[in-house]
Each structure stands twice: as C-alpha cells, then as structure tokens.
Design an enzyme around this catalytic site. Structure first.
Site, short mmCIF file in Angstrom:
data_model
loop_
_atom_site.label_atom_id
_atom_site.label_comp_id
_atom_site.label_asym_id
_atom_site.label_seq_id
_atom_site.Cartn_x
_atom_site.Cartn_y
_atom_site.Cartn_z
N PRO A 48 47.21 70.51 47.95
CA PRO A 48 46.12 70.06 48.81
C PRO A 48 44.85 69.80 48.01
O PRO A 48 44.42 70.63 47.22
CB PRO A 48 45.94 71.22 49.79
CG PRO A 48 46.53 72.39 49.10
CD PRO A 48 47.64 71.88 48.25
N GLU A 49 44.29 68.61 48.22
CA GLU A 49 43.04 68.24 47.56
C GLU A 49 42.00 67.96 48.65
O GLU A 49 42.18 68.36 49.80
CB GLU A 49 43.28 67.06 46.62
CG GLU A 49 44.32 67.38 45.55
CD GLU A 49 44.62 66.21 44.62
OE1 GLU A 49 43.77 65.29 44.53
OE2 GLU A 49 45.70 66.19 44.00
N LYS A 84 37.61 71.90 47.38
CA LYS A 84 38.89 72.36 47.94
C LYS A 84 38.76 73.71 48.63
O LYS A 84 39.77 74.36 48.90
CB LYS A 84 39.94 72.45 46.83
CG LYS A 84 40.14 71.16 46.06
CD LYS A 84 41.11 71.37 44.91
CE LYS A 84 41.21 70.13 44.02
NZ LYS A 84 42.12 70.34 42.87
N ASN A 109 44.89 66.06 41.14
CA ASN A 109 45.74 65.24 40.28
C ASN A 109 46.06 63.89 40.90
O ASN A 109 45.87 62.85 40.28
CB ASN A 109 47.03 66.00 39.96
CG ASN A 109 47.68 65.50 38.69
OD1 ASN A 109 47.01 65.04 37.77
ND2 ASN A 109 49.00 65.59 38.62
#
Length: 506
Positions: free
Chosen positions: A2-3, A60, A187
């Site tokens: 999760p971003e 985040k 990422n």
C-alpha cells in the site's frame, strides 16, 4: 504494498462510515511486533469509549483523532489494510482480505473495533510489517514528524521542486523513495511517474534539466490524482500504465517496447529503456533482468555483457595484450601438469652452468623440479667432487657430499687408527650387524700371528655365518712369513651388509 493512493482510499472509507461514532468495544491482537510501543491491553483500554472525530493521513501513515488523546496511528507497511464488515473497500495486490474469504474479523486482524452505529472495522496485516502506535499527537512526534512533504496534499510547485533537486545526490528513483524528502511515493508509483516523465530511474537527480523536472512534477500529480479518483482500484487504472505489466518475474511488453528491471535501493525497479533514455556518466554495474533471463546461447562466439560496459571477449583481449606487454624480455616458463615434470627444453648438453638462463623469480611449479645440471656440468662435478651451485634441492634423502682425495685419506687413516686399538685387545674381530668394520693394514701381522696360534690350539678356524672367506695361500698359512705389505694386500673376507669401501693406496 500500500502506497499513498491505497492509504488515501482507506482514509476515505473511514470518513464515510465511522466519523461521529463511539467505540463501544475494542479487541487488540496479542502481536507485540505489530502493536508497537504499547501493550495490547493498554491500547484496548485506551480506545474503548472514545469518539472518532476525524481521520488524518500523511504519506503512508493514517491516524484517528479521538475526543481525547492519545490517538491510534497506523503505518501500513507492506500489507496493511482497513476493512469494514459488509462494505466493499479498496482491494490491492498485497492485502486482498474481505468477508467473502473468511468470517469477520479475519485471521489477520490486529485491531478490531465495534462502533455505536453497528459498524465493525478492522486493521489487518498479513505479513506483520505494519505498526500500530498510541501517540499523544501523531503529527508532532516521530515517525510522522520526520516525513517530507506529502506528495498529494503538499506537493510544491515545479520551480520549488527544481531548486530542491539541484543539491540532491543519487538516482532520481532513490530520491522518490526517500520518505524524508517526499512522503507517500513507493515502488510502483515511482516507476509509473518516471515512465510517464520519460526519465531513466538511475538518472542522477541533480543532473536533471529543468524541463525534465517539470515533466516529473506533472507526472506525480497526474498519477496520484488518477489512482485516488478510483479508490486505488488497479482494475480501473488506464491500460497504458506500466502498472499492468510490471509485476511478473519476467516483465512483458508495453506499446511494443520491452520492460526491463533493475535493483535500486534494494527494490526492483521497472522501466522501458526505449522510452526512458539514460544520459550522464557511465552506469556502475547495473544489470537488467532482461540481460540475465534472456535465452542467450552459451557459445564462446557470443560475447557476454559485463559490468561497466563492454563484453567478456573484449576484456579477455585487453587482458591478453597487457600480459603480452609484461612478458617482453622475460623467458616464459612452460606450463607443467601434475606429477613429474618434463625436462627443461632450454637444457642442452652444449650449455654450461654459467650460460644457463635463470628461472623467473617467484615462479612455483608443481611436482618434482627438473634437473638443471647439464651432462657436461654433471661430468665436471664428478671430476672435481663439487656440487653445482645451481642444483636445486630435492626431496628425500640428500646425496652424499663429495670431498677431495686428501680429506678422504685423512678420515680413513683416523678410522683405521681407532679400529686398530680395538683389535689389539681382542685377537678376533667381533661380529657386528650391518656394515662390517674396515680392514686395518697396519695390524695385519699381529692378526695373522693370532690366527695361526688359534689354529694350532683348536685345529681349525671357527666357523662364521654367511659366506665363508676365501682360502689363504698355503705358504702364508704354514709359516706366516708374509711381510706387512703382503698382509696389507690380503683381501678382506666378505660379510653381510654393505661392502666396505675400497682401500686407498696409502
């Protein structure tokens, strides 16, 4: 993992179902790795009876503002997620957990809350990299206070971003992953942003031109807004995004271009080399996954790529040329295998020890070293009784050193004097094992007289083991009239063991 888009979707889910409700029951899992800085019992007691006023997010991280501190904060890690019973929430690759898979709360639930409105929510974590903390004011204490600007809520202008990146070292992808510089980009978002901005992930951040940073700024805004608008549902992402093609071990194609992967800051980064051109200094050892997994025939005729550019064949040629230059003027030592090596080709009977070429210093050879003495040198050494100074040492028993004739005669004379004193005390020489004693020419007359007397008394010479001695001449046995010179020349009887050395002329 999760971003920013996934955490923002979780925040919006809580805003729509939980604001204004009171927590009537809290169940905290006894997982001291995820429950950080507070005991599960203390967290459970602190949450019970509190009213949820608002939700907040930075990067985040997500936290709930209650009617009184302390407040719970949630760091999503690699698989953290917020789910509500009976409500279809955002689903993403690393945390697809819902009530359609198993009963609520799920096996992976770390915090389960029951609200006064009947709503049940849970924070889950499959891989246990998430962190749940209880803080007085999460925005003013670490780790949230150490974050950089939020990539969605606090994104600076393009001009400010240009100035900020001029002093930054390292690659642009590593800078985007640095949460102390820009919070929320992970990422997959970083790869997507760089692909749309047409910037190579290994490009130095400080080397980017102003137009490149401007494209990067616009790309960050565009990607985040689109992902958040669909609640981070990847099925609704545009099909032209890199996201749909980057997850396999061997990435596929996008718009007819091959997707390649490299490792940056310990993370696998996907990019398209035909679109994202690299400009700047030579890359240091980065190898794409395509080069590793591509089916290249293992043939000597195929050049394998190596780090730092070039290929194996070119490197081998360069090494061979350097070695050739170093060997100029130096006699090459032939290669030798295991066991006894062959004779040195440079040796010949015509050469003498003075003209032999010396071996290369420090060169080690396997097996038994070859003889360095030539036939002429060996013959000269036998005549002079001296060893050649260039003869190498050999394993095993060393050869006897030769001495000149004068030293040998002196040593033999001294041995004969010692043995003569011992024989005068006893008429018969005692038997000895091994090598027999040397004969004594000076005491031959006394020994002969003693033997004659013994023969007269006993009638015969006593028998000895081994090969009998040769019979003496009858004339010498009867009268014993032989002089000292005749006795000295009488052959010594053979005995067991190593035969004695030949007598000298003296």
């Amino acid at each position: 993992m999760p971003e920013l888009p996934e955490v923002e979707a979780a925040k919006r889910l809580l805003d729509s179902h939980c604001l204004g409700a009171t927590i009537v029951k809290a169940v905290v899992d006894n997982d001291t790795k995820v429950i950080d800085g507070v005991t599960p019992a203390a967290l459970q007691e602190s949450l019970t009876g509190k009213k949820i006023l608002s939700t907040h997010r930075k990067g985040k991280h997500l936290w709930l503002k209650l009617d009184s501190p302390p407040w719970p904060s949630f760091q999503f890690g690699m698989s953290g997620a917020v789910i509500i019973k009976g409500v279809k929430g955002p689903q993403y690759r690393s945390s697809k957990v819902g009530d359609e898979e198993e009963a609520f709360p799920t096996t992976y639930s770390k915090v389960h809350l029951v609200l006064s409105t009947g709503v049940e929510l849970a924070f889950t974590d499959k891989r246990r990299f998430a962190r749940v903390r209880l803080l007085e004011d999460p925005s003013k204490v670490p780790p949230i206070s150490e974050l950089g600007f939020d990539a969605y809520l606090e994104l600076p202008s393009a001009e400010q971003l240009i100035e900020a990146m001029k002093t930054k070292k390292g690659s642009v992808k590593a800078l985007l992953l640095d949460q102390s510089f820009i919070a929320g980009i992970g990422n997959w978002v970083g790869d997507e942003v760089l692909y749309h901005a047409k910037i190579h992930p290994e490009q130095s951040a400080s080397s980017l031109k102003e137009e490149e940073v401007t494209r990067l700024h616009a790309s960050v805004r565009e990607v985040l807004e689109k992902a958040i608008s669909v609640d981070a549902d990847s099925e609704q992402f545009p099909r032209s995004w890199l996201y749909h093609h980057r997850w396999d071990k061997k990435p596929g194609m996008i718009d007819g271009n091959q997707i390649e992967t490299i490792s940056i800051s310990g993370r696998s980064s996907a990019f398209v080399a035909n679109v994202q051109k690299y400009t700047g200094p030579e890359l240091k050892g980065a190898r794409t996954r395509q080069a590793v997994e591509e089916e290249i025939p293992h043939d000597d005729s195929v050049a394998e790529p190596i780090a730092g550019g070039g290929n194996v064949e070119e490197a081998a040629d360069a090494t061979e040329e350097e070695a050739t230059e170093e060997k100029v003027g130096v006699t090459e030592t032939p290669k030798r295998g295991r066991g006894r090596p062959p004779k040195n080709k440079n040796d010949s009977p015509a050469k003498s020890p003075a003209t032999e070429s010396p071996a290369a210093p420090g060169s080690k050879k396997r097996g038994r070293p070859p003889k360095l003495k030539t036939s002429s040198a060996a013959s000269e050494g036998e005549e002079t009784g001296k060893e050649s100074p260039s003869e190498p040492k050999r394993r095993g028993r060393p050869p006897k050193t030769k001495t000149d004739g004068s030293k040998e005669s002196v040593s033999k004379a001294s041995e004969e004097d010692d043995s003569e004193k011992k024989d005068l005390s006893s008429p018969i020489t005692p038997k000895r094992r091994g090598r027999p004693p040397k004969s004594k020419p000076e005491a031959a007359e006394e020994v002969e007289v003693a033997k004659k007397g013994k023969t007269e008394e006993g009638g015969a010479t006593p028998k000895r083991r081994g090969r009998p001695p040769k019979a003496k001449a009858e004339s010498e046995a009867e009268d014993g009239s032989g002089d000292a010179e005749t006795a000295a020349t009488t052959p010594t009887p053979k005995k067991r063991g190593r035969p004695p050395k030949a007598k000298s002329a003296s």
